[in-house]
Write a protein that holds these residues in place. Structure first.
Motif, PDB file in Angstrom:
ATOM      1  N   ALA A   1       0.921  -1.176  -0.055  1.00 55.75           N
ATOM      2  CA  ALA A   1      -0.023  -0.080   0.028  1.00 55.75           C
ATOM      3  C   ALA A   1       0.894   1.344  -0.001  1.00 55.75           C
ATOM      4  O   ALA A   1       0.611   2.358  -0.438  1.00 55.75           O
ATOM      5  CB  ALA A   1      -0.896   0.106   1.194  1.00 55.75           C
ATOM      6  N   ASN A   2       2.005   1.231   0.602  1.00 54.29           N
ATOM      7  CA  ASN A   2       2.945   2.361   0.513  1.00 54.29           C
ATOM      8  C   ASN A   2       3.082   2.721  -0.983  1.00 54.29           C
ATOM      9  O   ASN A   2       3.683   4.006  -1.086  1.00 54.29           O
ATOM     10  CB  ASN A   2       4.138   1.887   1.238  1.00 54.29           C
ATOM     11  CG  ASN A   2       4.208   1.547   2.653  1.00 54.29           C
ATOM     12  OD1 ASN A   2       2.962   1.952   3.212  1.00 54.29           O
ATOM     13  ND2 ASN A   2       4.902   1.145   3.317  1.00 54.29           N
ATOM     14  N   ASN A   3       3.073   1.894  -1.835  1.00 56.73           N
ATOM     15  CA  ASN A   3       3.411   2.315  -3.286  1.00 56.73           C
ATOM     16  C   ASN A   3       2.510   3.345  -3.869  1.00 56.73           C
ATOM     17  O   ASN A   3       2.799   3.879  -4.805  1.00 56.73           O
ATOM     18  CB  ASN A   3       3.381   1.225  -4.204  1.00 56.73           C
ATOM     19  CG  ASN A   3       4.512   0.028  -3.781  1.00 56.73           C
ATOM     20  OD1 ASN A   3       5.744   0.459  -3.554  1.00 56.73           O
ATOM     21  ND2 ASN A   3       4.356  -1.222  -3.591  1.00 56.73           N
ATOM     22  N   SER A   4       1.437   3.375  -3.221  1.00 57.62           N
ATOM     23  CA  SER A   4       0.402   4.593  -3.863  1.00 57.62           C
ATOM     24  C   SER A   4      -0.202   5.198  -2.727  1.00 57.62           C
ATOM     25  O   SER A   4      -1.247   5.954  -2.964  1.00 57.62           O
ATOM     26  CB  SER A   4      -0.896   3.561  -4.056  1.00 57.62           C
ATOM     27  OG  SER A   4      -1.096   2.556  -3.236  1.00 57.62           O
TER      28      SER A   4
ATOM     29  N   PHE B   1      10.398   9.504  -5.496  1.00 55.21           N
ATOM     30  CA  PHE B   1       9.863   9.121  -4.339  1.00 55.21           C
ATOM     31  C   PHE B   1       8.729   7.760  -4.687  1.00 55.21           C
ATOM     32  O   PHE B   1       9.117   6.658  -4.357  1.00 55.21           O
ATOM     33  CB  PHE B   1       9.494   9.428  -2.992  1.00 55.21           C
ATOM     34  CG  PHE B   1       8.755   8.736  -1.995  1.00 55.21           C
ATOM     35  CD1 PHE B   1       9.479   8.084  -1.115  1.00 55.21           C
ATOM     36  CD2 PHE B   1       7.304   8.844  -2.089  1.00 55.21           C
ATOM     37  CE1 PHE B   1       8.836   7.326  -0.152  1.00 55.21           C
ATOM     38  CE2 PHE B   1       6.602   8.024  -1.076  1.00 55.21           C
ATOM     39  CZ  PHE B   1       7.555   7.422  -0.024  1.00 55.21           C
ATOM     40  N   ILE B   2       7.774   8.035  -5.212  1.00 50.21           N
ATOM     41  CA  ILE B   2       6.899   7.163  -5.893  1.00 50.21           C
ATOM     42  C   ILE B   2       7.441   6.075  -6.838  1.00 50.21           C
ATOM     43  O   ILE B   2       7.030   4.945  -6.606  1.00 50.21           O
ATOM     44  CB  ILE B   2       5.788   8.132  -6.546  1.00 50.21           C
ATOM     45  CG1 ILE B   2       5.054   8.876  -5.545  1.00 50.21           C
ATOM     46  CG2 ILE B   2       4.633   7.053  -7.306  1.00 50.21           C
ATOM     47  CD1 ILE B   2       4.053   9.855  -6.200  1.00 50.21           C
ATOM     48  N   ASN B   3       8.063   6.511  -7.713  1.00 44.59           N
ATOM     49  CA  ASN B   3       8.855   5.615  -8.638  1.00 44.59           C
ATOM     50  C   ASN B   3       9.870   4.533  -8.099  1.00 44.59           C
ATOM     51  O   ASN B   3       9.926   3.400  -8.244  1.00 44.59           O
ATOM     52  CB  ASN B   3       9.567   6.521  -9.806  1.00 44.59           C
ATOM     53  CG  ASN B   3       8.627   7.227 -10.663  1.00 44.59           C
ATOM     54  OD1 ASN B   3       7.563   6.829 -10.944  1.00 44.59           O
ATOM     55  ND2 ASN B   3       9.308   8.327 -11.175  1.00 44.59           N
ATOM     56  N   VAL B   4      10.519   5.167  -7.123  1.00 46.50           N
ATOM     57  CA  VAL B   4      11.534   4.418  -6.235  1.00 46.50           C
ATOM     58  C   VAL B   4      10.779   3.064  -5.533  1.00 46.50           C
ATOM     59  O   VAL B   4      11.212   1.912  -5.659  1.00 46.50           O
ATOM     60  CB  VAL B   4      12.388   4.909  -5.316  1.00 46.50           C
ATOM     61  CG1 VAL B   4      13.323   4.259  -4.286  1.00 46.50           C
ATOM     62  CG2 VAL B   4      13.487   5.980  -6.174  1.00 46.50           C
ATOM     63  N   ARG B   5       9.784   3.775  -4.997  1.00 50.41           N
ATOM     64  CA  ARG B   5       8.962   2.774  -3.909  1.00 50.41           C
ATOM     65  C   ARG B   5       8.131   1.770  -4.819  1.00 50.41           C
ATOM     66  O   ARG B   5       8.243   0.459  -4.423  1.00 50.41           O
ATOM     67  CB  ARG B   5       7.694   3.632  -3.310  1.00 50.41           C
ATOM     68  CG  ARG B   5       6.866   2.775  -2.427  1.00 50.41           C
ATOM     69  CD  ARG B   5       6.040   3.450  -1.373  1.00 50.41           C
ATOM     70  NE  ARG B   5       7.079   3.612  -0.301  1.00 50.41           N
ATOM     71  CZ  ARG B   5       6.423   4.061   1.077  1.00 50.41           C
ATOM     72  NH1 ARG B   5       5.177   4.743   1.029  1.00 50.41           N
ATOM     73  NH2 ARG B   5       7.254   4.347   2.168  1.00 50.41           N
ATOM     74  N   TYR B   6       7.671   2.011  -6.061  1.00 49.05           N
ATOM     75  CA  TYR B   6       7.071   0.945  -7.077  1.00 49.05           C
ATOM     76  C   TYR B   6       8.167   0.084  -7.339  1.00 49.05           C
ATOM     77  O   TYR B   6       7.936  -1.354  -7.386  1.00 49.05           O
ATOM     78  CB  TYR B   6       6.446   1.627  -8.004  1.00 49.05           C
ATOM     79  CG  TYR B   6       5.975   0.717  -9.112  1.00 49.05           C
ATOM     80  CD1 TYR B   6       4.994   0.174  -8.903  1.00 49.05           C
ATOM     81  CD2 TYR B   6       6.860   0.473 -10.367  1.00 49.05           C
ATOM     82  CE1 TYR B   6       4.027  -0.728  -9.842  1.00 49.05           C
ATOM     83  CE2 TYR B   6       6.153  -0.464 -11.283  1.00 49.05           C
ATOM     84  CZ  TYR B   6       4.673  -0.884 -11.065  1.00 49.05           C
ATOM     85  OH  TYR B   6       4.646  -2.041 -12.114  1.00 49.05           O
ATOM     86  N   ILE B   7       9.387   0.398  -7.859  1.00 46.49           N
ATOM     87  CA  ILE B   7      10.597  -0.454  -8.160  1.00 46.49           C
ATOM     88  C   ILE B   7      10.943  -1.260  -6.911  1.00 46.49           C
ATOM     89  O   ILE B   7      11.123  -2.415  -7.179  1.00 46.49           O
ATOM     90  CB  ILE B   7      11.804   0.478  -8.656  1.00 46.49           C
ATOM     91  CG1 ILE B   7      11.299   1.158  -9.921  1.00 46.49           C
ATOM     92  CG2 ILE B   7      12.859  -0.493  -8.835  1.00 46.49           C
ATOM     93  CD1 ILE B   7      12.380   2.349 -10.526  1.00 46.49           C
ATOM     94  N   ASN B   8      10.841  -0.802  -5.821  1.00 47.90           N
ATOM     95  CA  ASN B   8      11.360  -1.566  -4.686  1.00 47.90           C
ATOM     96  C   ASN B   8      10.391  -2.603  -4.437  1.00 47.90           C
ATOM     97  O   ASN B   8      10.738  -3.678  -4.002  1.00 47.90           O
ATOM     98  CB  ASN B   8      11.430  -0.739  -3.396  1.00 47.90           C
ATOM     99  CG  ASN B   8      13.068   0.011  -3.387  1.00 47.90           C
ATOM    100  OD1 ASN B   8      13.473  -0.004  -3.993  1.00 47.90           O
ATOM    101  ND2 ASN B   8      12.720   1.071  -2.674  1.00 47.90           N
TER     102      ASN B   8
END
Length: 310
Positions: free
Chosen positions: A3-6, A259-266
């Motif tokens: 959920a953190n990704n969004s 931050f959003i892109n990095v979290r999605y990739i992670n």
């Protein structure tokens, strides 16, 4: 947590974010189907009598639960549906514990391979079915410690009215002060350090045995060493996941979109990917399990074809 990704994904266009959600749904569906087939194979045969297969089943079950819950939270946050804090606390307890269950179980599986190769005469005693059940309890106890620490501080800090509020569920809502985030990162890094030491120790010991072995023992030992290497790579991805919050917090200070892109990739690289490597390391490389898997995957046709060839 998925959920953190969004959580802050509202800044992106709907089309772009929708593509990401579809990609995650495809990956999760594929991984869950593979896990279901592997779990079915484990329980249809007598694999649950051996410690390594019992631990393998634990990783598959915990990964499946983790993927279902994180995917559910990702969808909720995408369509911007909030939930009351008390419900989010329950989900956080499960997800926080199972974030650690997989890497801790993988470490236990590496130790089991160490005992099998370096202490073969004591393997039957140390890795019995009864010891496996004790090991499962220890794994879940160790995995629950970070969650207990974080939630204890949260319960001491949050007012009673906070639990009835509606929020998009993410780990950030449990962090009131900066030092809480630093404590969370410190605990994760401690686990990272301890598990890395265990992996390196097993690798060095098995390497010594491999060099000293001869004949069939040498072949078997080197096969076990290759399994440990692949297993270490899988564990490395899981352990890097423990560093992700620290990296994401630093990136958030620089740029929101980054931050959003990095979290999605992670999420895709260090949460989804490691949970599809278990079949490769402990399923396809195990000859006995692999033949059983082919039998059930082909609905019994594999055995019939083998009989015809014979």
């Amino acid at each position: 947590m998925a959920a953190n990704n969004s959580v802050v994904g509202g800044e992106l266009s709907t089309y772009k974010f929708n593509d990401r959600v579809i990609v995650v749904q495809v990956l999760v569906s594929v991984f869950l189907c593979i896990n279901f087939l592997l779990i079915t194979t484990l329980f249809m045969k007598d694999f649950y009598t051996a410690m390594r297969y019992i631990l393998f089943a634990i990783t598959l079950l915990s990964d499946s639960l983790f993927l279902i819950m994180t995917d559910f939270l990702l969808i909720l946050s995408y369509i911007k549906i909030s939930m009351q804090i008390w419900l989010c606390v329950i989900m956080y307890i499960v997800l926080s514990m199972y974030t650690f269950v997989t890497p801790v179980t993988l470490t236990a599986m590496t130790l089991e391979r160490f005992v099998a190769i370096c202490m073969p005469l004591r393997h039957g005693e140390l890795c019995s079915t009864r010891r496996a059940l004790h090991c499962i309890l220890i794994i879940h106890s160790l995995s629950s410690i970070p969650c207990i620490v974080i939630l204890s501080i949260f319960f001491a800090s949050a007012p009673f009215s906070f639990y009835t509020q509606g929020r998009i569920c993410s780990v950030e809502i449990f962090i009131f002060y900066k030092w809480q985030g630093h404590l969370r990162s410190a605990i994760q890094q401690l686990y990272f350090f301890i598990m890395c030491i265990a992996i390196v120790f097993c690798y060095v010991k098995i390497m010594k045995v491999a060099k000293a072995a001869s004949g069939e023992n040498k072949k078997s030992t080197w096969k076990g060493l290759r399994t440990v290497i692949l297993h270490a790579f899988q564990l490395l991805l899981c352990l890097i996941q423990l560093w992700c919050p620290l990296i994401e917090a630093a990136v958030l200070q620089i740029n929101l979109l980054l931050f959003i892109n990095v979290r999605y990739i992670n999420y895709v690289t260090f949460i989804l990917a490691p949970r599809c490597l278990s079949p490769l390391v402990y399923g396809l490389r195990d000859e006995i399990f692999f033949h059983a898997l082919k039998y059930y995957a082909l609905c019994g046709l594999y055995k019939q074809q083998s009989s015809n060839v014979s």
